[in-house]
Design an enzyme around this catalytic site. Structure first.
Site, PDB file in Angstrom:
ATOM      1  N   LYS A  19       0.812  -1.228   0.000  1.00  0.00           N
ATOM      2  CA  LYS A  19       0.000   0.000   0.000  1.00  0.00           C
ATOM      3  C   LYS A  19       0.846   1.279   0.000  1.00  0.00           C
ATOM      4  O   LYS A  19       0.413   2.307  -0.506  1.00  0.00           O
ATOM      5  CB  LYS A  19      -0.969  -0.016   1.176  1.00  0.00           C
ATOM      6  CG  LYS A  19      -2.040  -1.084   0.950  1.00  0.00           C
ATOM      7  CD  LYS A  19      -3.031  -1.203   2.057  1.00  0.00           C
ATOM      8  CE  LYS A  19      -3.818  -2.490   1.790  1.00  0.00           C
ATOM      9  NZ  LYS A  19      -4.879  -2.720   2.728  1.00  0.00           N
ATOM     10  N   ASP A  32     -10.013   1.547   2.292  1.00  0.00           N
ATOM     11  CA  ASP A  32     -10.040   0.669   3.477  1.00  0.00           C
ATOM     12  C   ASP A  32     -10.619   1.402   4.686  1.00  0.00           C
ATOM     13  O   ASP A  32     -11.423   0.846   5.427  1.00  0.00           O
ATOM     14  CB  ASP A  32      -8.607   0.264   3.882  1.00  0.00           C
ATOM     15  CG  ASP A  32      -8.008  -0.762   2.947  1.00  0.00           C
ATOM     16  OD1 ASP A  32      -8.764  -1.541   2.346  1.00  0.00           O
ATOM     17  OD2 ASP A  32      -6.769  -0.785   2.833  1.00  0.00           O
TER      18      ASP A  32
HETATM   19  P1  NDP Z   1       1.214  -4.373   7.680  1.00  0.00           P
HETATM   20  O1  NDP Z   1       2.150  -5.417   7.198  1.00  0.00           O
HETATM   21  O2  NDP Z   1       1.414  -2.954   7.264  1.00  0.00           O
HETATM   22  O3  NDP Z   1       1.217  -4.373   9.319  1.00  0.00           O
HETATM   23  C1  NDP Z   1       1.444  -5.455  10.083  1.00  0.00           C
HETATM   24  C2  NDP Z   1       1.180  -5.153  11.591  1.00  0.00           C
HETATM   25  O4  NDP Z   1       0.841  -6.395  12.190  1.00  0.00           O
HETATM   26  C3  NDP Z   1       2.352  -4.608  12.373  1.00  0.00           C
HETATM   27  O5  NDP Z   1       1.876  -3.756  13.375  1.00  0.00           O
HETATM   28  C4  NDP Z   1       2.990  -5.877  12.990  1.00  0.00           C
HETATM   29  O6  NDP Z   1       3.659  -5.637  14.211  1.00  0.00           O
HETATM   30  C5  NDP Z   1       1.755  -6.682  13.264  1.00  0.00           C
HETATM   31  N1  NDP Z   1       1.938  -8.132  13.250  1.00  0.00           N
HETATM   32  C6  NDP Z   1       2.184  -8.933  12.165  1.00  0.00           C
HETATM   33  N2  NDP Z   1       2.222 -10.229  12.551  1.00  0.00           N
HETATM   34  C7  NDP Z   1       2.009 -10.232  13.891  1.00  0.00           C
HETATM   35  C8  NDP Z   1       1.940 -11.274  14.879  1.00  0.00           C
HETATM   36  N3  NDP Z   1       2.098 -12.557  14.536  1.00  0.00           N
HETATM   37  N4  NDP Z   1       1.688 -10.927  16.151  1.00  0.00           N
HETATM   38  C9  NDP Z   1       1.513  -9.647  16.494  1.00  0.00           C
HETATM   39  N5  NDP Z   1       1.563  -8.603  15.621  1.00  0.00           N
HETATM   40  C10 NDP Z   1       1.826  -8.918  14.336  1.00  0.00           C
HETATM   41  O7  NDP Z   1      -0.220  -4.887   7.311  1.00  0.00           O
HETATM   42  P2  NDP Z   1      -1.535  -4.048   6.968  1.00  0.00           P
HETATM   43  O8  NDP Z   1      -1.758  -3.018   8.029  1.00  0.00           O
HETATM   44  O9  NDP Z   1      -1.513  -3.595   5.569  1.00  0.00           O
HETATM   45  O10 NDP Z   1      -2.673  -5.198   7.053  1.00  0.00           O
HETATM   46  C11 NDP Z   1      -3.025  -5.794   8.283  1.00  0.00           C
HETATM   47  C12 NDP Z   1      -4.133  -6.811   8.059  1.00  0.00           C
HETATM   48  O11 NDP Z   1      -5.331  -6.176   7.614  1.00  0.00           O
HETATM   49  C13 NDP Z   1      -3.827  -7.893   6.999  1.00  0.00           C
HETATM   50  O12 NDP Z   1      -4.183  -9.160   7.531  1.00  0.00           O
HETATM   51  C14 NDP Z   1      -4.750  -7.532   5.844  1.00  0.00           C
HETATM   52  O13 NDP Z   1      -5.127  -8.671   5.095  1.00  0.00           O
HETATM   53  C15 NDP Z   1      -5.942  -6.949   6.612  1.00  0.00           C
HETATM   54  N6  NDP Z   1      -6.829  -6.085   5.800  1.00  0.00           N
HETATM   55  C16 NDP Z   1      -8.137  -6.448   5.610  1.00  0.00           C
HETATM   56  C17 NDP Z   1      -8.986  -5.666   4.868  1.00  0.00           C
HETATM   57  C18 NDP Z   1     -10.422  -6.076   4.668  1.00  0.00           C
HETATM   58  O14 NDP Z   1     -11.058  -5.544   3.765  1.00  0.00           O
HETATM   59  N7  NDP Z   1     -10.970  -6.945   5.466  1.00  0.00           N
HETATM   60  C19 NDP Z   1      -8.537  -4.406   4.254  1.00  0.00           C
HETATM   61  C20 NDP Z   1      -7.166  -4.085   4.552  1.00  0.00           C
HETATM   62  C21 NDP Z   1      -6.351  -4.909   5.284  1.00  0.00           C
HETATM   63  P3  NDP Z   1       5.259  -5.251  14.258  1.00  0.00           P
HETATM   64  O15 NDP Z   1       5.337  -3.766  14.043  1.00  0.00           O
HETATM   65  O16 NDP Z   1       5.679  -5.650  15.633  1.00  0.00           O
HETATM   66  O17 NDP Z   1       5.942  -6.048  13.190  1.00  0.00           O
END
Ligand code: NDP
Length: 266
Positions: A67, A103
């Site tokens: 994104k 979103d």
């Molecule tokens: P990003 O990769 O930008 O962000 C990831 C975040 O998740 C970070 O804060 C990271 O923490 C944390 N994280 C990842 N894995 C873990 C874990 N195992 N335990 C704890 N924290 C974790 O992702 P996005 O923000 O772009 O997307 C997030 C989710 O939202 C995705 O699953 C995506 O599919 C979903 N989504 C759904 C939509 C819908 O229409 N339903 C629309 C948009 C998104 P850290 O900083 O510590 O690494």
């Protein structure tokens, strides 16, 4: 007059799980719009603009992890996308790529039925960044809890109460939201049990942005007897808004929603 077919796609990695194609194709067919929506696994985000143009597309939706690349690939940005620095919808108009973020408004619509005032986000990624801003503009009190401190700085700069797991002591919030990808492909919780238990016991509801499967987070919320919702409603709502951009607002959004619900079997 016969109109030329327009081609659309979802870009991301992974994309195999995405329901965007079925949702948009259902609306194209139902409304008689000459559009076709596919999926494209884009591994290198830097290639997004080139891939878009080479494939001869009219529009794309962009999902994890591209994104921010999508934001940089655009020639024109709508004011909200510019403010939050993340684009999930791109439309080609007169040779220029126009970027939007659907979103965040989609999420805002999806949580309305909970009647919450205070919301705790688990996660501080791109989706959290965009949705935190729009929720605050709509009058919600938003707090951020993230695994590691690195991503919290930009939330603090914008005045959001933000904590890493180590710094946090669980308070009371109306709605707890999993904004991480924990549970998307594996069986992990988005935060440790000792933090989640007291939060869910005091909350009025739980939402997960992951859709299409019961994540460990939503299962735990169910065990606590909480009203809960997965990411399907957010997917639907952001899709309806994106479809409006793809077709320049030609169709009634209630009709678009009806066909998309049918495609998603919601
Ligand atoms: P990003 O990769 O930008 O962000 C990831 C975040 O998740 C970070 O804060 C990271 O923490 C944390 N994280 C990842 N894995 C873990 C874990 N195992 N335990 C704890 N924290 C974790 O992702 P996005 O923000 O772009 O997307 C997030 C989710 O939202 C995705 O699953 C995506 O599919 C979903 N989504 C759904 C939509 C819908 O229409 N339903 C629309 C948009 C998104 P850290 O900083 O510590 O690494």
């Amino acid at each position: 007059m016969k109109r030329n077919k327009e081609f659309f796609s979802i870009f991301g990695d992974p994309v195999a799980h995405s329901k965007s194609p079925i949702m948009h194709n259902s609306a194209f067919a139902g409304l008689g719009h000459p559009g076709c929506y596919g999926r494209y696994r884009l591994v290198e985000g830097e290639r997004l603009r080139q891939a878009f143009l080479n494939l001869g597309l009219k529009g794309v939706n962009v999902t994890v992890p591209h994104k921010e690349h999508a934001y940089r690939a655009c020639d024109e940005l709508d004011p909200f996308a510019r403010k939050v620095g993340a684009v999930n919808t791109i439309v080609l108009r007169e040779g220029k790529l126009h970027g939007y973020n659907t979103d965040a408004p989609g999420f805002l619509e999806a949580i309305e039925p909970f009647g919450a005032r205070s919301v705790l986000f688990l996660g501080a990624g791109g989706t959290a960044q965009a949705t935190a801003e729009i929720l605050r503009e709509a009058g919600y009190e938003v707090t951020i809890l993230n695994r590691s401190p690195g991503r919290l700085e930009r939330f603090r700069e914008r005045g959001f109460a933000s904590y890493s797991w180590k710094e946090f002591s669980p308070g009371s919030y109306d709605l707890i939201v999993n904004m991480t990808s924990a549970g998307l492909k594996e069986e992990s919780l988005p935060a440790p049990r000792e933090l989640l238990d007291p939060l869910l016991e005091k909350a009025k509801g739980a939402v997960d942005v992951v859709y299409g499967r019961e994540t460990p987070f939503l299962r735990l919320a169910g065990e606590k007897g909480l009203p809960r919702r997965d990411g399907s409603e957010m997917l639907l709502r952001q899709g309806v808004i994106a479809f409006g951009h793809f077709t320049d607002g030609r169709y009634d959004s209630r009709e678009v929603e009806r066909w998309m619900r049918r495609g998603l079997e919601l």
